[in-house]
Design an enzyme around this catalytic site. Structure first.
Site, short mmCIF file in Angstrom:
data_model
loop_
_atom_site.label_atom_id
_atom_site.label_comp_id
_atom_site.label_asym_id
_atom_site.label_seq_id
_atom_site.Cartn_x
_atom_site.Cartn_y
_atom_site.Cartn_z
CB CYS A 1 -1.10 0.01 1.37
SG CYS A 1 -0.23 0.02 2.75
CG ASN B 1 4.31 -1.79 5.14
OD1 ASN B 1 5.54 -2.07 5.52
ND2 ASN B 1 3.31 -2.64 4.93
CG ASP C 1 -5.38 5.62 2.69
OD1 ASP C 1 -5.42 5.47 3.76
OD2 ASP C 1 -4.74 6.42 2.07
CB CYS D 1 -3.72 1.52 7.25
SG CYS D 1 -3.33 2.97 8.21
NE ARG D 2 -4.45 1.29 1.90
CZ ARG D 2 -4.38 2.17 0.87
NH1 ARG D 2 -5.43 2.13 -0.17
NH2 ARG D 2 -3.26 2.86 0.45
CB SER D 3 0.46 -3.45 2.78
OG SER D 3 1.22 -2.68 3.32
P1 4NP Z 1 -1.86 2.66 3.94
O1 4NP Z 1 -2.33 4.18 4.85
O2 4NP Z 1 -1.31 3.08 2.59
O3 4NP Z 1 -2.97 1.96 4.10
O4 4NP Z 1 -0.71 2.19 5.00
C1 4NP Z 1 -1.80 5.45 4.70
C2 4NP Z 1 -0.83 5.61 5.88
C3 4NP Z 1 -0.01 6.84 5.82
C4 4NP Z 1 -0.22 7.72 4.99
C5 4NP Z 1 -1.21 7.40 3.87
C6 4NP Z 1 -1.95 6.25 3.68
N1 4NP Z 1 0.52 8.78 4.81
O5 4NP Z 1 0.27 9.85 3.82
O6 4NP Z 1 1.64 9.01 5.78
#
Ligand code: 4NP
Length: 154
Positions: free
Chosen positions: A9, A12, A124, A14-16
């Site tokens: 994602c 790294n 997201d 949240c989703r992944s």
């Molecule tokens: P992820 O979520 O891609 O599912 O881990 C996010 C985590 C952090 C950010 C964006 C999305 N960020 O912009 O820091």
């Protein structure tokens, strides 16, 4: 052959990591040996544990992911994993630019493997509320089962 799957994602955190946790739990429950990892396209959260809301959602569903540490994808990952699965279409596009032409990994959208959800993103949850994290868990748990169905059908 032991399959290897890398979930990717943006951050790294949240989703992944939730996909990694759901896949590991589902594979263990079925007694299937798979190498599972996750990474992000971005560098902001390198070394961080999963977001506390992601940890809580996983824990509420019986899976502990607090020991994971965020890392950034590298081009060499495409030489070491059989499957690289993007959690959304934007990440998929970025990964296609990182993969070197000679690297053998199969790159695809995670939900393309879940019948009825083809072409869809795992939304997201970072800027939303806690319910978004349960939605992510539902998506990654269903996707993990679908992936294991595919792997065991071969
Ligand atoms: P992820 O979520 O891609 O599912 O881990 C996010 C985590 C952090 C950010 C964006 C999305 N960020 O912009 O820091």
């Amino acid at each position: 052959m032991t399959h290897s799957i890398l979930f990717v994602c943006l951050g790294n955190i949240c989703r992944s990591p939730m996909a990694e946790g759901a896949m590991r739990a589902a594979a263990e429950a079925r007694g299937i040996d798979i190498h599972i990892d996750s990474a992000g396209t971005g560098s902001w959260h390198i070394g961080d544990p999963p977001d506390s809301r992601a940890q809580a959602a996983a824990r509420a569903n019986g899976v502990e992911i607090s020991g994971q540490q965020a890392r950034q994808i590298s081009a060499s990952d495409f030489d070491h994993f059989h499957h690289i699965l993007a959690m959304d279409g934007s990440v998929l596009g970025d990964l296609a630019l990182i993969q070197r032409p000679q690297s053998p990994a199969a790159l695809s959208l995670f939900l393309d493997h879940l019948p009825g959800r083809e072409g869809q993103d795992v939304a997201d949850p970072y800027y939303g509320g806690d319910d978004g994290f349960q939605t992510v868990w539902d998506d990654v748990a269903a996707g993990a089962e679908a992936l294991l169905d595919l792997i065991t059908a071969r």
